[in-house]
Design a protein around this motif. Sequence first.
Motif, PDB file in Angstrom:
ATOM      1  N   GLU A  21     -16.560 -70.022  -4.870  1.00  0.00           N
ATOM      2  CA  GLU A  21     -17.934 -69.720  -4.442  1.00  0.00           C
ATOM      3  C   GLU A  21     -18.901 -70.795  -4.929  1.00  0.00           C
ATOM      4  O   GLU A  21     -19.754 -71.265  -4.172  1.00  0.00           O
ATOM      5  N   TYR A  22     -18.754 -71.213  -6.174  1.00  0.00           N
ATOM      6  CA  TYR A  22     -19.650 -72.238  -6.729  1.00  0.00           C
ATOM      7  C   TYR A  22     -19.401 -73.605  -6.089  1.00  0.00           C
ATOM      8  O   TYR A  22     -20.341 -74.341  -5.806  1.00  0.00           O
ATOM      9  N   ASP A  24     -18.334 -74.231  -3.072  1.00  0.00           N
ATOM     10  CA  ASP A  24     -18.914 -74.192  -1.728  1.00  0.00           C
ATOM     11  C   ASP A  24     -20.438 -74.260  -1.785  1.00  0.00           C
ATOM     12  O   ASP A  24     -21.068 -74.941  -0.975  1.00  0.00           O
ATOM     13  N   LEU A  25     -21.014 -73.555  -2.741  1.00  0.00           N
ATOM     14  CA  LEU A  25     -22.475 -73.561  -2.894  1.00  0.00           C
ATOM     15  C   LEU A  25     -22.970 -74.960  -3.243  1.00  0.00           C
ATOM     16  O   LEU A  25     -23.928 -75.456  -2.645  1.00  0.00           O
ATOM     17  N   ARG A  28     -22.776 -77.314  -0.285  1.00  0.00           N
ATOM     18  CA  ARG A  28     -23.820 -77.004   0.706  1.00  0.00           C
ATOM     19  C   ARG A  28     -25.198 -77.460   0.227  1.00  0.00           C
ATOM     20  O   ARG A  28     -25.941 -78.106   0.947  1.00  0.00           O
ATOM     21  N   GLU A  29     -25.539 -77.128  -1.020  1.00  0.00           N
ATOM     22  CA  GLU A  29     -26.868 -77.437  -1.533  1.00  0.00           C
ATOM     23  C   GLU A  29     -27.054 -78.926  -1.837  1.00  0.00           C
ATOM     24  O   GLU A  29     -28.146 -79.454  -1.714  1.00  0.00           O
ATOM     25  N   LEU A  56     -26.017 -73.328 -13.075  1.00  0.00           N
ATOM     26  CA  LEU A  56     -25.335 -72.361 -12.220  1.00  0.00           C
ATOM     27  C   LEU A  56     -24.240 -71.639 -12.993  1.00  0.00           C
ATOM     28  O   LEU A  56     -24.164 -70.407 -12.970  1.00  0.00           O
ATOM     29  N   SER A  61     -27.301 -68.474 -11.418  1.00  0.00           N
ATOM     30  CA  SER A  61     -28.431 -68.750 -10.530  1.00  0.00           C
ATOM     31  C   SER A  61     -28.411 -70.223 -10.123  1.00  0.00           C
ATOM     32  O   SER A  61     -28.071 -71.084 -10.930  1.00  0.00           O
ATOM     33  N   TRP A  62     -28.801 -70.475  -8.889  1.00  0.00           N
ATOM     34  CA  TRP A  62     -28.962 -71.848  -8.444  1.00  0.00           C
ATOM     35  C   TRP A  62     -30.417 -72.223  -8.699  1.00  0.00           C
ATOM     36  O   TRP A  62     -31.335 -71.574  -8.197  1.00  0.00           O
ATOM     37  N   VAL A  74     -27.322 -66.181  -7.246  1.00  0.00           N
ATOM     38  CA  VAL A  74     -26.224 -66.355  -6.300  1.00  0.00           C
ATOM     39  C   VAL A  74     -25.678 -65.009  -5.845  1.00  0.00           C
ATOM     40  O   VAL A  74     -25.523 -64.768  -4.656  1.00  0.00           O
ATOM     41  N   SER A  75     -25.373 -64.131  -6.779  1.00  0.00           N
ATOM     42  CA  SER A  75     -24.852 -62.814  -6.439  1.00  0.00           C
ATOM     43  C   SER A  75     -24.809 -61.965  -7.703  1.00  0.00           C
ATOM     44  O   SER A  75     -24.920 -62.490  -8.817  1.00  0.00           O
TER      45      SER A  75
END
Length: 113
Positions: A21-22, A24-25, A28-29, A56, A61-62, A74-75
């Motif tokens: 998940e991290y 991919d985040l 993307r970011e 993170l 948190s991003w 993030v979740s």
Amino acid sequence: MSAELTGFTAEELYATGLVTEYRDLVAREAGPDNYARLVGGEPHTVPELVRAMTRLWYTGSWPGLRGGAGPYLVSARAYAGALVWRAAGTPAPGTTAPGFGSWSAPPPDGIPR
């Protein structure tokens, strides 16, 4: 790289269940160019991204990057798995019950009653 940034082993990071998940985040970011620099062995060229990744992992948190999305959690799973709680040796507040009947025992010495 995350193990070097956080001080936790790769095994400990994988145990959080957040690696994919991290990754991919961050991809993307960061955008394709910055991400390529990061994974291509040039993290010194993207210090803002490196700081964001560390934050993170520790907070779930991003923090946001200049010109990108602002800060966001993030979740719920990322909050509960944040490394700050492992470093402190405690579960994230609000994520685990203290246990049945725990209210009936007095608090440990040094904790106000």
